[in-house]
Write an enzyme that holds these catalytic residues in place. Sequence first.
Site, PDB file in Angstrom:
ATOM      1  N   HIS A 249       0.873  -1.175   0.000  1.00 28.33           N
ATOM      2  CA  HIS A 249       0.000   0.000   0.000  1.00 28.33           C
ATOM      3  C   HIS A 249       0.909   1.223   0.000  1.00 28.33           C
ATOM      4  O   HIS A 249       1.897   1.250   0.730  1.00 28.33           O
ATOM      5  CB  HIS A 249      -0.875  -0.038   1.261  1.00 28.33           C
ATOM      6  CG  HIS A 249      -2.034   0.912   1.219  1.00 28.33           C
ATOM      7  ND1 HIS A 249      -1.870   2.269   1.319  1.00 28.33           N
ATOM      8  CD2 HIS A 249      -3.369   0.692   1.098  1.00 28.33           C
ATOM      9  CE1 HIS A 249      -3.061   2.846   1.259  1.00 28.33           C
ATOM     10  NE2 HIS A 249      -3.988   1.911   1.121  1.00 28.33           N
ATOM     11  N   ARG A 269      -5.698  11.285   0.040  1.00 28.88           N
ATOM     12  CA  ARG A 269      -5.406  11.737  -1.324  1.00 28.88           C
ATOM     13  C   ARG A 269      -6.702  12.018  -2.085  1.00 28.88           C
ATOM     14  O   ARG A 269      -6.793  12.973  -2.838  1.00 28.88           O
ATOM     15  CB  ARG A 269      -4.548  10.699  -2.058  1.00 28.88           C
ATOM     16  CG  ARG A 269      -3.073  10.788  -1.658  1.00 28.88           C
ATOM     17  CD  ARG A 269      -2.256   9.636  -2.201  1.00 28.88           C
ATOM     18  NE  ARG A 269      -2.547   8.384  -1.485  1.00 28.88           N
ATOM     19  CZ  ARG A 269      -2.710   7.207  -2.060  1.00 28.88           C
ATOM     20  NH1 ARG A 269      -2.607   7.099  -3.368  1.00 28.88           N
ATOM     21  NH2 ARG A 269      -2.955   6.136  -1.325  1.00 28.88           N
TER      22      ARG A 269
END
Length: 631
Positions: A249, A269
């Site tokens: 990740h 994000r």
Amino acid sequence: TTRIERHHFDVVVIGAGGAGLRAAIEARQAGKRTAIISKSLFGKAHTVMAEGGAAAAMGNVNSNDNWMVHFRDTMRGGKFLNNFRMAELHAKEAPERIWELETYGALFDRTKDGRISQRNFGGHEYPRLAHVGDRTGLELIRTLQQKIVSLQQEDKKEFGNYDARIRVFAETTITELLLDGDRVAGAFGYYRESGEFVLFEAPAIVLATGGVGKSYKVTSNSWEYTGDGHALALRAGATLINMEFLQFHPTGMVWPPSVKGILVTESVRGDGGILKNSEGKRFMFDYVPDVFRKQYAETEEEADRWYTDPDNNRRPPELLPRDEVARAINSEVKAGRGTPAGGVYLDIASRLPAEEIRRRLPSMYHQFKELADVDITKQPMDVGPTCHYVMGGVEVEPDTAAAAGTVQGLFAAGEVSGGMHGSNRLGGNSLSDLLVFGKRAGEFAAAYVDGLARRPKVHESAAADAVEYALAPLARTEGENPYHLQQDLQAVMGDLVGIIRRKGELEEALVKLAELRRRLHDVRATGGRRYNPGWHLALDLRNMLVVSECTALAALEREESRGGHTREDFPGMDARWRTVNLVCSLDGDKVRLEHQPLPTMRTDLVQLFDRAELAKYLTDEELVAFDGGKA
Ligand code: FAD
């Protein structure tokens, strides 16, 4: 002689995450006396931490969805290395497994017309993830545990005893499987608290032990995930496949060291967070691969406009697929443009008002405040890739979940099994995988027990060997601290078998792993048997080392880049490698690696794809066969 507590069951399930609990329910419903064993507290497993949801083509939000679309998405996600039959069963049966959870009492979020709601997720063509806010895994475990309690209440009525047909052994670690010839006969382990030994005699065992992340320096995995099930299977004569494929990740915490690897949600994000290197540069623009160039913004201005006007602008490159972002961060750090702690900056503070950040990302705000003393409304976060999920695992017969290899009576489901996800798993496909194959493993373990003419017997000498091996680290009067060995292993895997791999480094890793395996014989745990984590780690290390060796060997062998395996020296996908599974087995103490042809996909499944798409993945020979099949 050392005391060993003994129990007899029909089916022993090792692991109490989603896969283990679902398997146990099925075995119990088939009338089998079933044990559930978990290394940590009952209810604490990675399954609890899953947020997004469980993928199932129920078609509630978009009626165009069906199992064939889900099958296609899963195969694409795995870059066509998936076991096609597992992907087919998974896509077909996931909806039923989700609806069934409702009958156990699960409360999913609803659509306006009252059906189970489904959300979008990376790689899934339609909204497909059944969810409960951002705590789907918690609801899944709660529901399965509740079902187990209700079955125990039925047994109390019938037999006067809650434990008559399902018994839970929490904080119990299995260290050995015991065999009678090539058949499973039992499992041996210890109670973590007392250090007392316990032996379960059982003709069928289901492995549901989850992942391997603790062999990596930086991981989102918690302490239990030392690849025990993978190693137990190997030592019992089963085989592992796809071990070179690990999912990293892109954003885990990197500072302070004590919390390194803890997940930082992708929503940061999604809500506008940007990635910067130590020179203050927003570097993701330099890492947009050609295949994605059309969909991603080329300038910061365009990227920033996307948040408010997605129809007329392209997405910011921070929202590329996970493997792309993880590789980019890795390159910046390796090029010397990382933070002092070895990550990059994830900045939301300069992008949104403080109040907004606290409202949209409350758990991230608290996570950084409490663990890192960082106020994310004022300062950037320090983040880097974190080892998250292992695609590789026990090779199984797709329909029955029975382990391949020489052993009988062994089954595997969930993250510990391999094949289903090929080279890369789509988000949401893990929770559905657990339910589909957990159920199948329980069902076929029970059927296997019914078909036995004679119960396999545990050999006393094997139990004595297991005791001796377990006590050895405590018996040594001098030797090495297990934590040092673990640190060195994590450094080898993180630095040399990480996201980006190279021939020379993988060879170096194998030399170092061999050295670590020699050092294992000198590992010493001080103190006694009562709650002694150093001793527990000394025993886990054997598993971590053998599983890591499988990963390093397979990573060296596979000379291409695909999904969760990136070779700097072989950057492209190679169709010839698509036809190959790398299979690990144990020959005495030695890991053997063999090439095995991937099963040929059934024609009706092949025909679900366009020829143009197949041409991206298949060899010319396979395409010729496909054309022949169609004619
Ligand atoms: P687990 O749930 O991992 O359970 C393993 C069990 O085995 C535990 O009970 C453990 O104690 C036991 N065990 C292990 N070794 C032994 C031993 N030697 N003896 C006895 N017991 C043992 N997936 C998604 O689909 N969506 C998500 O949003 C998502 N988010 C995630 C977030 C985080 C932070 C993490 C770490 C993972 C996430 N995943 C997600 C992945 C997913 O949660 C796991 O892959 C999945 O839950 C694995 O389930 P399992 O049943 O195979 O094993």
